[in-house]
Design an enzyme around this catalytic site. Structure first.
Site, PDB file in Angstrom:
ATOM      1  N   SER A  15       0.836  -1.200   0.000  1.00  0.00           N
ATOM      2  CA  SER A  15       0.000   0.000   0.000  1.00  0.00           C
ATOM      3  C   SER A  15       0.865   1.242   0.000  1.00  0.00           C
ATOM      4  O   SER A  15       1.979   1.240   0.553  1.00  0.00           O
ATOM      5  CB  SER A  15      -0.858  -0.033   1.259  1.00  0.00           C
ATOM      6  OG  SER A  15      -1.344   1.251   1.548  1.00  0.00           O
ATOM      7  N   TYR A  57      -2.392   0.201  10.379  1.00  0.00           N
ATOM      8  CA  TYR A  57      -2.567  -0.456   9.079  1.00  0.00           C
ATOM      9  C   TYR A  57      -1.316  -0.264   8.214  1.00  0.00           C
ATOM     10  O   TYR A  57      -0.759  -1.228   7.678  1.00  0.00           O
ATOM     11  CB  TYR A  57      -3.789   0.120   8.345  1.00  0.00           C
ATOM     12  CG  TYR A  57      -3.819  -0.253   6.882  1.00  0.00           C
ATOM     13  CD1 TYR A  57      -4.157  -1.538   6.492  1.00  0.00           C
ATOM     14  CD2 TYR A  57      -3.466   0.667   5.901  1.00  0.00           C
ATOM     15  CE1 TYR A  57      -4.152  -1.898   5.146  1.00  0.00           C
ATOM     16  CE2 TYR A  57      -3.452   0.315   4.561  1.00  0.00           C
ATOM     17  CZ  TYR A  57      -3.799  -0.965   4.189  1.00  0.00           C
ATOM     18  OH  TYR A  57      -3.775  -1.319   2.867  1.00  0.00           O
ATOM     19  N   LYS A  86       1.711  -3.025   6.706  1.00  0.00           N
ATOM     20  CA  LYS A  86       2.195  -3.173   5.332  1.00  0.00           C
ATOM     21  C   LYS A  86       3.714  -2.986   5.281  1.00  0.00           C
ATOM     22  O   LYS A  86       4.407  -3.679   4.539  1.00  0.00           O
ATOM     23  CB  LYS A  86       1.484  -2.186   4.398  1.00  0.00           C
ATOM     24  CG  LYS A  86       0.000  -2.503   4.213  1.00  0.00           C
ATOM     25  CD  LYS A  86      -0.245  -3.836   3.526  1.00  0.00           C
ATOM     26  CE  LYS A  86      -1.701  -4.240   3.461  1.00  0.00           C
ATOM     27  NZ  LYS A  86      -1.917  -5.590   2.906  1.00  0.00           N
TER      28      LYS A  86
END
Ligand code: UDP
Length: 340
Positions: free
Chosen positions: A126, A151, A155
């Site tokens: 991402s 989050y 990643k």
């Protein structure tokens, strides 16, 4: 036909990728635990392809279940690993769930792939790995900065894990890390699309649900950022364009064209749009007036990010073809289908 295992294949990007894989002559096999996806996605895929795609209802953090899938299917040529939690805002509320699910499932998958001798992996990364970048647009060489959310940190950790695993003397896995920008829209057939469970976290489903009368109003999270109109800037890519990037990546791995054990590519349009621009373009594309208010900033949001798409164009030969307006029109068509 080469079998490609697609974890999270019933999800939003996963389902569109399954369709593109099948149409490109691969045999996709879905793994999904349906924690954030719905069985109806399988029906949509079947309706588009005119045939069923096999689906194993397991959690890919469950090593034994995963092993069984590899053994039952046999001859898996590669894996596309989508299965993960994906909401920036939610990750601030539930950090441990994000680390457990996103990092844990990748480690399990890599272990099982090694045991089973499967050597090709495309991993869903991402643009959040860039944190708050100093310069825009971001290239793959832009140094990653501290992520703005749990989050984003999952990643970053997953990318590090992939690099470390590739550095092991007995490693045989080749990985392409695709750093997605913001996927939006739906398949032109309106048979698959985004299916947020409950209140949507993402901008576009929130917009379409508001226009459809399911939500009273959109709240724009802050208009006091240092951006041209004060709202956040993102790179919105049509989900089918994004899905197609996976087909190119898989083919590159199978052809053994990758120049390194781990290659990284941005997958975006190369253009940034503000939240207000997205709202205005949606209104134009749909003919709907959108009720919105300006609210406070959302924790975890970065002010602005968009891709430099040069490397994916030059090395993968990948280019997006769908405009923001057409992407939003497809999202609206999907919402209208859902509302019926
Ligand atoms: N956003 C917003 N209202 C919403 C949802 C999102 O203003 O109800 C904004 C959010 O602050 C961000 C952009 O829309 O600037 C895209 O957010 P999304 O959650 O879709 O993707 P993200 O960039 O966080 O991965």
């Amino acid at each position: 036909m080469k079998k490609i295992l697609v974890t999270g294949g019933a999800g939003y990007i996963g389902s569109h990728t399954v369709v593109e894989l099948a149409q490109a002559g691969y045999e996709p096999i879905i793994i999904d635990n349906f924690s954030n996806s719905e069985e109806s996605a399988l029906g949509g895929i079947q309706a588009i392809l005119g045939r069923e795609v096999p689906c194993h209802r397991i959690d890919c953090g469950d090593a034994e279940a995963l092993r069984q899938v590899f053994k039952t299917e046999g001859d898996i040529a590669g894996v596309i690993h989508f299965a993960a939690f994906k909401a920036v805002g939610e990750s601030v509320q539930k950090p441990l769930a994000y680390f457990h699910n996103n990092v844990g499932s990748l480690i399990t998958l890599l272990q099982v792939m090694k045991e089973e001798g499967v050597e090709n992996l495309v991993f869903s990364s991402s643009c959040t790995v860039y944190g708050v970048p100093d310069h825009l647009p971001v290239t793959e060489a832009t140094p990653t900065k501290p992520a703005n959310s749990p989050y984003g940190r999952t990643k970053q950790m997953c990318e590090d894990i992939v690099h470390d695993a590739a550095g092991a003397p007995d490693n045989k896995v080749h990985t392409i890390l695709l750093r997605y920008f913001n996927p939006i829209g739906a398949h032109e057939s309106a048979k698959i699309g985004e299916l947020p469970l409950g209140v949507p976290n993402n901008l576009v489903p929130f917009i379409t649900q508001t226009a459809a009368g399911l939500r009273e109003k959109l709240t724009i999270f802050g208009n006091d950022y240092d951006t041209p109109d004060g709202t956040n800037v993102r790179d919105y890519i049509h989900v089918v364009d994004l899905a197609k990037a996976h087909i190119v990546a898989v083919q590159r791995l199978l052809d053994r064209k990758a120049s390194e054990a781990v290659e990284t590519f941005n997958v975006g349009t190369g253009h940034g749009n503000s939240v207000l621009e997205v709202v205005a373009t949606f209104e134009e594309a749909s003919g709907q007036k959108l009720n919105y208010v300006i609210g406070p900033r959302r924790p975890g949001d970065v002010p602005a990010i968009y891709a430099d798409a040069t490397k994916s164009a030059e090395v993968l030969g990948f280019k997006t073809t769908t405009s923001l307006r057409d992407s939003l029109a497809s999202a609206w068509k999907w919402q209208q289908t859902l509302s019926k």
